[in-house]
Scaffold this motif. Structure first.
Motif, PDB file in Angstrom:
ATOM      1  N   ARG A 130     -93.099  27.173  -6.030  1.00  0.00           N
ATOM      2  CA  ARG A 130     -92.992  26.789  -4.574  1.00  0.00           C
ATOM      3  C   ARG A 130     -94.577  26.231  -4.249  1.00  0.00           C
ATOM      4  O   ARG A 130     -94.631  25.272  -3.405  1.00  0.00           O
ATOM      5  CB  ARG A 130     -92.768  28.234  -3.536  1.00  0.00           C
ATOM      6  N   GLY A 131     -95.674  26.875  -4.759  1.00  0.00           N
ATOM      7  CA  GLY A 131     -96.810  26.172  -4.669  1.00  0.00           C
ATOM      8  C   GLY A 131     -97.173  24.939  -4.982  1.00  0.00           C
ATOM      9  O   GLY A 131     -98.038  23.915  -4.734  1.00  0.00           O
ATOM     10  N   TYR A 132     -96.063  24.376  -5.925  1.00  0.00           N
ATOM     11  CA  TYR A 132     -96.095  22.781  -6.155  1.00  0.00           C
ATOM     12  C   TYR A 132     -95.067  22.179  -5.421  1.00  0.00           C
ATOM     13  O   TYR A 132     -94.690  20.797  -5.644  1.00  0.00           O
ATOM     14  CB  TYR A 132     -95.702  22.858  -7.606  1.00  0.00           C
ATOM     15  N   GLY A 133     -94.423  22.856  -4.373  1.00  0.00           N
ATOM     16  CA  GLY A 133     -93.638  22.041  -3.376  1.00  0.00           C
ATOM     17  C   GLY A 133     -92.200  21.880  -3.855  1.00  0.00           C
ATOM     18  O   GLY A 133     -91.317  21.239  -3.306  1.00  0.00           O
ATOM     19  N   LEU A 134     -92.061  22.694  -4.973  1.00  0.00           N
ATOM     20  CA  LEU A 134     -90.445  22.582  -5.576  1.00  0.00           C
ATOM     21  C   LEU A 134     -89.431  23.412  -4.629  1.00  0.00           C
ATOM     22  O   LEU A 134     -89.797  24.338  -4.208  1.00  0.00           O
ATOM     23  CB  LEU A 134     -90.550  22.913  -6.999  1.00  0.00           C
ATOM     24  N   THR A 135     -88.230  22.728  -4.736  1.00  0.00           N
ATOM     25  CA  THR A 135     -87.154  23.606  -4.051  1.00  0.00           C
ATOM     26  C   THR A 135     -85.967  23.537  -5.033  1.00  0.00           C
ATOM     27  O   THR A 135     -86.010  22.744  -6.126  1.00  0.00           O
ATOM     28  CB  THR A 135     -86.921  22.696  -2.814  1.00  0.00           C
ATOM     29  N   GLU A 136     -84.929  24.184  -4.936  1.00  0.00           N
ATOM     30  CA  GLU A 136     -83.501  24.086  -5.758  1.00  0.00           C
ATOM     31  C   GLU A 136     -83.224  22.539  -5.692  1.00  0.00           C
ATOM     32  O   GLU A 136     -83.231  21.936  -4.613  1.00  0.00           O
ATOM     33  CB  GLU A 136     -82.567  24.901  -5.295  1.00  0.00           C
ATOM     34  N   PRO A 137     -82.714  22.266  -6.837  1.00  0.00           N
ATOM     35  CA  PRO A 137     -82.380  22.863  -8.143  1.00  0.00           C
ATOM     36  C   PRO A 137     -83.744  22.919  -8.928  1.00  0.00           C
ATOM     37  O   PRO A 137     -83.734  23.306 -10.215  1.00  0.00           O
ATOM     38  CB  PRO A 137     -81.498  21.996  -8.574  1.00  0.00           C
ATOM     39  N   ASP A 138     -84.822  22.047  -8.361  1.00  0.00           N
ATOM     40  CA  ASP A 138     -86.028  22.049  -9.409  1.00  0.00           C
ATOM     41  C   ASP A 138     -86.584  23.269  -9.616  1.00  0.00           C
ATOM     42  O   ASP A 138     -87.425  23.320 -10.721  1.00  0.00           O
ATOM     43  CB  ASP A 138     -87.045  20.946  -8.484  1.00  0.00           C
ATOM     44  N   LEU A 139     -86.520  24.338  -8.694  1.00  0.00           N
ATOM     45  CA  LEU A 139     -87.155  25.441  -8.864  1.00  0.00           C
ATOM     46  C   LEU A 139     -86.546  26.078 -10.440  1.00  0.00           C
ATOM     47  O   LEU A 139     -87.284  26.456 -11.159  1.00  0.00           O
ATOM     48  CB  LEU A 139     -86.968  26.436  -7.753  1.00  0.00           C
ATOM     49  N   THR A 140     -85.287  26.147 -10.294  1.00  0.00           N
ATOM     50  CA  THR A 140     -84.641  26.418 -11.695  1.00  0.00           C
ATOM     51  C   THR A 140     -85.128  25.842 -12.813  1.00  0.00           C
ATOM     52  O   THR A 140     -85.175  26.332 -13.911  1.00  0.00           O
ATOM     53  CB  THR A 140     -83.008  26.435 -11.384  1.00  0.00           C
ATOM     54  N   ASP A 141     -84.979  24.532 -12.708  1.00  0.00           N
ATOM     55  CA  ASP A 141     -85.317  23.569 -13.834  1.00  0.00           C
ATOM     56  C   ASP A 141     -86.644  23.721 -14.347  1.00  0.00           C
ATOM     57  O   ASP A 141     -87.209  23.818 -15.402  1.00  0.00           O
ATOM     58  CB  ASP A 141     -85.269  22.201 -13.432  1.00  0.00           C
ATOM     59  N   ALA A 142     -87.904  24.098 -13.326  1.00  0.00           N
ATOM     60  CA  ALA A 142     -89.150  24.162 -13.563  1.00  0.00           C
ATOM     61  C   ALA A 142     -89.398  25.506 -14.128  1.00  0.00           C
ATOM     62  O   ALA A 142     -90.265  25.792 -14.955  1.00  0.00           O
ATOM     63  CB  ALA A 142     -90.121  23.945 -12.448  1.00  0.00           C
ATOM     64  N   GLY A 143     -88.636  26.535 -13.568  1.00  0.00           N
ATOM     65  CA  GLY A 143     -88.722  27.768 -14.186  1.00  0.00           C
ATOM     66  C   GLY A 143     -88.166  28.172 -15.666  1.00  0.00           C
ATOM     67  O   GLY A 143     -88.821  28.376 -16.532  1.00  0.00           O
ATOM     68  N   ARG A 144     -87.209  27.199 -15.930  1.00  0.00           N
ATOM     69  CA  ARG A 144     -86.771  27.069 -17.242  1.00  0.00           C
ATOM     70  C   ARG A 144     -87.809  26.602 -18.252  1.00  0.00           C
ATOM     71  O   ARG A 144     -87.930  26.869 -19.412  1.00  0.00           O
ATOM     72  CB  ARG A 144     -85.603  26.611 -17.510  1.00  0.00           C
ATOM     73  N   LEU A 145     -88.433  25.448 -17.613  1.00  0.00           N
ATOM     74  CA  LEU A 145     -89.479  24.781 -18.485  1.00  0.00           C
ATOM     75  C   LEU A 145     -90.667  25.849 -18.612  1.00  0.00           C
ATOM     76  O   LEU A 145     -90.908  25.795 -19.773  1.00  0.00           O
ATOM     77  CB  LEU A 145     -90.214  23.670 -17.704  1.00  0.00           C
ATOM     78  N   LEU A 146     -91.390  26.683 -17.776  1.00  0.00           N
ATOM     79  CA  LEU A 146     -92.240  27.399 -18.004  1.00  0.00           C
ATOM     80  C   LEU A 146     -91.905  28.606 -18.897  1.00  0.00           C
ATOM     81  O   LEU A 146     -92.621  28.655 -19.730  1.00  0.00           O
ATOM     82  CB  LEU A 146     -92.648  28.299 -16.513  1.00  0.00           C
ATOM     83  N   ARG A 147     -90.556  29.122 -18.788  1.00  0.00           N
ATOM     84  CA  ARG A 147     -89.971  30.242 -19.707  1.00  0.00           C
ATOM     85  C   ARG A 147     -90.162  29.826 -21.081  1.00  0.00           C
ATOM     86  O   ARG A 147     -90.393  30.415 -21.964  1.00  0.00           O
ATOM     87  CB  ARG A 147     -88.902  30.708 -19.374  1.00  0.00           C
TER      88      ARG A 147
END
Length: 191
Positions: A130-147
């Motif tokens: 969220r500190g990067y200004g992301l909201t759903e569905p980007d939060l999920t996509d970016a979370g998967r990228l990080l993991r």
């Protein structure tokens, strides 16, 4: 009758230690029973089977890991939070490889539904993103990228998969720089 001194919590902690020392795949009920000087049957009044024991290790590890990450990211945002999160994640995995491996198991929803550690891990990840200004569905996509990025790197590191002479720590931080740039320039769905 339950053996005096044996509790599910004590068995879980000992199993986590064995997993760190020998690998999660080598964790057995028999090995744990030997450590306590009892027969396997003595453990079954505290844990149903090996699967439950491994899930208990995963729940313990998720709580320990999320606590470490929460301390690292407190009061930070953006790139600073990303680096703190990633370093705490990696440090935990390298220090506790068996516990970390347990957190990567595939779980049935009911096995982790009440897990404060797993829930907190998701909240911490979303907070950083969220500190990067992301909201759903980007939060999920970016979370998967990080993991995927963190887990892939750590998996290779734990298995000595980096043969080049470059210092692994330096490559880790360059990778985090690249992730920061990717997150900071997350592609818009409008384009």
């Amino acid at each position: 009758m339950a053996r005096a001194g044996l509790t599910a919590a004590r068995l879980t902690e000992a199993a986590a230690q064995l997993a760190d020392e020998n690998g999660l795949d080598r964790l057995t009920v028999s090995g744990l029973a030997r450590q306590f000087g009892v027969k396997d049957a003595s453990l079954y009044s505290h844990v149903r089977n090996l699967r439950e024991l491994r899930v208990r290790v995963a729940l313990l590890a998720a709580e320990e890991m999320s606590r470490r990450i929460a301390l690292a990211v407190a009061g930070r945002a953006g790139k600073d939070a990303l680096f703190a999160f990633a370093d705490a994640y990696r440090d935990f995995a390298l220090a506790h490889p068996g516990r970390y491996a347990a957190t990567q198991l595939q779980f049935e929803p009911e096995e982790v539904a009440d897990s404060p550690g797993f829930r907190r891990g998701v909240e911490l990840t979303r907070g950083v993103l969220r500190g990067y200004g992301l909201t759903e569905p980007d939060l999920t996509d970016a979370g998967r990228l990080l993991r995927a990025s963190f887990h892939g790197y750590i998996h290779l590191e734990l298995n000595q998969g980096f043969a080049d002479s470059r210092v692994v720590e330096e490559s880790w931080h360059r990778s985090l720089e690249a992730l920061h740039v990717a997150l900071d320039n997350w592609p818009s769905r409008a384009g």
